[in-house]
Design a protein around this motif. Structure first.
Motif: not given
Length: 243
Positions: A176-184, A192-205
């Motif tokens: 499935s290919t869907d749109f989503g958002m990322v916050f982090g 050097f870097y260290a990070e945390l990302r939260y991804n939310y994807i709108w999936g099919p039914g």
């Protein structure tokens, strides 16, 4: 003599004022490349169907000014297998026994984000928000079974109508290919870097999985599937370098 002293003092003060700005201008770089990797943890309903895994990331960010930049990122996330058990019969209508079914999945995505960071200092905290396109293929296998009654799972992108399943047979294979958002957010220590990302994807039914074409599914509580969407949620912990 007094006028000359005032002139020298003014020149020194001017140099002290310009020097930090000049140093900051020299530190300012228009384009950066990032390479990183780390741990990926599914969240919410996804965590019940897939295990934790890893991520590999490649990004390019273009600085608008020392505080704001626009980032383009490609990320590959391999999720671990999780096993569930389903009733399997040797023939339709016959006695059933529980058999293992496993699902594996990866999530690949490209995002464009606005990144906000501290303007100077050796340690620079940053935050980001963006949107992207997420591609999620999933495959369901069983190590050996007989006749498998129909089964639906929107997070696996598969509705299986029932049938004979051989050893190590792929019961379902779907993407499935869907749109989503990322916050982090995270911290940069020089390169050097260290990070945390939260991804939310709108999936099919289920509607997108040809549910209406399938026969009655004894293992599937239809009422529980109404309105269900295979929305994805996962956290990425990443460590890497920014050049």
């Amino acid at each position: 003599m007094r006028e000359r002293a005032m002139f020298v003092f003014g020149c020194v003060a001017g140099l002290l004022t310009v020097a930090p700005a000049t140093a900051q201008a020299q530190d300012f770089k228009l384009v950066h490349v990032t390479l990183g990797g780390g741990w990926t943890a599914p969240q919410s309903d996804v965590a019940d169907r897939f295990g934790q895994g890893y991520n590999i990331n490649f990004g390019v960010d273009v600085s608008v000014n020392p505080v704001v930049s626009i980032e383009g990122l490609y990320s590959f996330n391999g999720l671990g297998e999780k096993t569930i058990q389903l009733d399997v019969a040797d023939q339709p209508g016959g006695p059933t026994t529980l058999r293992d079914f496993s699902a594996n999945m990866n999530a690949q995505y490209g995002t464009v984000s606005a990144v906000f960071q501290g303007s100077h200092g050796g340690v620079r905290p940053f935050g980001l928000v963006g949107m992207g396109v997420y591609y999620r293929p999933a495959e369901i296998t069983t190590p050996g079974a007989g006749y498998v009654p129909g089964y639906c799972n929107p997070w696996w992108y598969v509705c299986y109508p029932g049938g004979w399943v051989e050893v190590q047979n792929v019961v379902g294979d779907r993407s499935s290919t869907d749109f989503g958002m990322v916050f982090g957010g995270g911290v940069r220590f020089g390169a050097f870097y260290a990070e945390l990302r939260y991804n939310y994807i709108w999936g099919p039914g289920i509607e997108g999985l040809d549910r209406s074409e399938l026969p009655d599914l004894p293992n599937v509580p239809t009422s529980s599937l109404v309105g269900k969407k295979a929305n994805g949620q996962f956290l990425q912990t990443t460590f890497g370098f920014r050049f």
